[in-house]
Design an enzyme around this catalytic site. Structure first.
Site, PDB file in Angstrom:
ATOM      1  N   LYS A 104      24.516 -14.351  20.777  1.00 20.60           N
ATOM      2  CA  LYS A 104      23.113 -14.073  20.455  1.00 20.60           C
ATOM      3  C   LYS A 104      22.379 -13.439  21.629  1.00 20.60           C
ATOM      4  O   LYS A 104      21.507 -12.580  21.424  1.00 20.60           O
ATOM      5  CB  LYS A 104      22.413 -15.359  20.005  1.00 20.60           C
ATOM      6  CG  LYS A 104      22.924 -15.878  18.663  1.00 20.60           C
ATOM      7  CD  LYS A 104      22.181 -17.122  18.216  1.00 20.60           C
ATOM      8  CE  LYS A 104      22.681 -17.604  16.871  1.00 20.60           C
ATOM      9  NZ  LYS A 104      21.955 -18.818  16.409  1.00 20.60           N
ATOM     10  N   LYS A 111      30.786 -14.690   8.616  1.00 16.97           N
ATOM     11  CA  LYS A 111      30.244 -15.818   7.875  1.00 16.97           C
ATOM     12  C   LYS A 111      29.048 -15.387   7.038  1.00 16.97           C
ATOM     13  O   LYS A 111      28.261 -14.529   7.435  1.00 16.97           O
ATOM     14  CB  LYS A 111      29.819 -16.907   8.861  1.00 16.97           C
ATOM     15  CG  LYS A 111      29.248 -18.165   8.228  1.00 16.97           C
ATOM     16  CD  LYS A 111      28.835 -19.148   9.303  1.00 16.97           C
ATOM     17  CE  LYS A 111      28.155 -20.364   8.715  1.00 16.97           C
ATOM     18  NZ  LYS A 111      27.708 -21.308   9.766  1.00 16.97           N
ATOM     19  N   LYS A 161      22.474 -17.133   6.557  1.00 16.86           N
ATOM     20  CA  LYS A 161      21.174 -17.067   5.904  1.00 16.86           C
ATOM     21  C   LYS A 161      20.170 -16.210   6.642  1.00 16.86           C
ATOM     22  O   LYS A 161      19.151 -15.818   6.079  1.00 16.86           O
ATOM     23  CB  LYS A 161      20.613 -18.474   5.715  1.00 16.86           C
ATOM     24  CG  LYS A 161      20.397 -19.272   6.980  1.00 16.86           C
ATOM     25  CD  LYS A 161      19.884 -20.671   6.650  1.00 16.86           C
ATOM     26  CE  LYS A 161      19.699 -21.504   7.902  1.00 16.86           C
ATOM     27  NZ  LYS A 161      20.972 -21.836   8.562  1.00 16.86           N
TER      28      LYS A 161
END
Length: 331
Positions: free
Chosen positions: A112, A197, A200
């Site tokens: 990140k 993956k 969301k």
């Protein structure tokens, strides 16, 4: 009785991956077999640039969906992380126990941080330290087991390390937890990129089935799922990730085995159609129950208030003990 803790971060709309990888097990197994706490971990949503109103909206939606999926406040504790001060209190003590190097080695931080830097954005300190807050979430309750996906195992290992280190330095205070993994569909992959993956918080939603997607939208996304070269339906996660992902989703929906299911299909189209219908039927009661709960926000607020009160009672004695153990004067 075994105590478990798990949470959902309100950084996006909940997905099929969240349901198959976590929520369904919470509902079907964990809340019946353990002293279970399930939290909307909203403090974790602040580690990156965010819209405050959206965090509040997604926090409420996540809590409502957790109840819609079948979590029963009479069987488990459902609450919002920021409503229980002990999480933040304990997090600082654990920051004083953690080492800079072990946090910088965390895979998610490195990924990140690299993404933020590539986009010309600053990296917040909280992105580095949020695994410590996650450890506080777990350790505050004397948690024995943490049901997580494979990508969160490293965080539980850090939690274990911090618990052991604190206990050795300041006296036994924390239970050392272990990670547990659901046996099927622990990690549902993106329908358009089956090597990633189903997240969301992804900006592009074409490969993501959201729990509140209408049935026709679910069907369209699954029918457009990326498959692989060749025509035979075989379960091979490495060589044929697209087909393997569909087989795993179908197996998770119907309780089957992906390898056995592969032998039942002669075409990708038939597999996609059956997977789409299985997902639609799986999510139908969740959507219907969510609509009813969303129409009565006072009920959801009451569940969260009572859940926070219950969680606070469980966490405070242990956190107070940690404060005394590390050398702080009692208030």
């Amino acid at each position: 009785m075994t105590r478990i803790f798990s949470g959902i971060k309100p950084t996006g709309h909940l997905t099929l991956g969240n349901y198959l990888g976590a929520l369904r097990r919470w509902v079907d197994v964990d809340q019946h077999q353990a002293d279970a706490l399930f939290s909307v971990v909203d403090l974790h949503a602040l580690t990156v640039e965010h819209d405050p109103a959206r965090v509040r909206r997604l926090s409420r939606q996540a809590a409502t969906l957790m109840l819609a999926a079948g979590l029963d406040p009479e069987l488990c504790t459902v609450f919002v992380q920021s409503h229980v001060d002990e999480h933040a209190r304990l997090s600082y003590l654990l920051e004083c126990t953690a080492m800079d190097g072990e946090l910088r080695r965390m895979i998610q931080y490195r990924e990140k941080a690299a993404q933020a830097q590539a986009a010309g954005q600053s990296v917040r300190l909280s992105l580095l330290t949020y695994p410590v807050l996650m450890a506080a979430d777990i350790l505050a309750y004397g948690t024995d087991e943490v049901p997580v996906g494979d990508d969160q195992t490293q965080h539980v290992e850090l939690t274990r390390d911090l618990a052991v280190r604190f206990n050795q330095r300041y006296g036994h205070t924390f239970t050392v937890p272990k990670a547990t993994h659901p046996p099927v569909a622990a990690r549902v992959m993106d329908l358009q990129d089956p090597t990633s993956k189903m997240g969301k918080s992804h900006e592009a939603g074409a490969g993501i089935v959201y729990l509140l997607d209408e049935a026709d939208v679910v069907r369209k996304k699954i029918m457009r799922a990326v498959t692989d070269s060749g025509r035979e339906v075989e379960y091979d996660r490495a060589a044929r990730p697209g087909v393997a992902n569909l087989l795993e989703v179908l197996a998770a929906c119907e309780g089957g085995d992906p390898i056995e299911l592969a032998g039942s299909y002669e075409s990708y189209g038939a597999l996609k159609k059956d997977t789409a219908e299985a997902v639609v039927e799986l999510l139908r009661p969740v959507r219907e129950r969510h609509a009813a709960l969303a129409a009565d926000p006072g009920h959801v607020d009451d569940v969260l208030r009572k859940g926070a009160e219950r969680a606070r009672v469980m966490a405070r004695p242990r956190v107070d003990a940690a404060y005394r153990a590390i050398g702080l004067l009692p208030a």
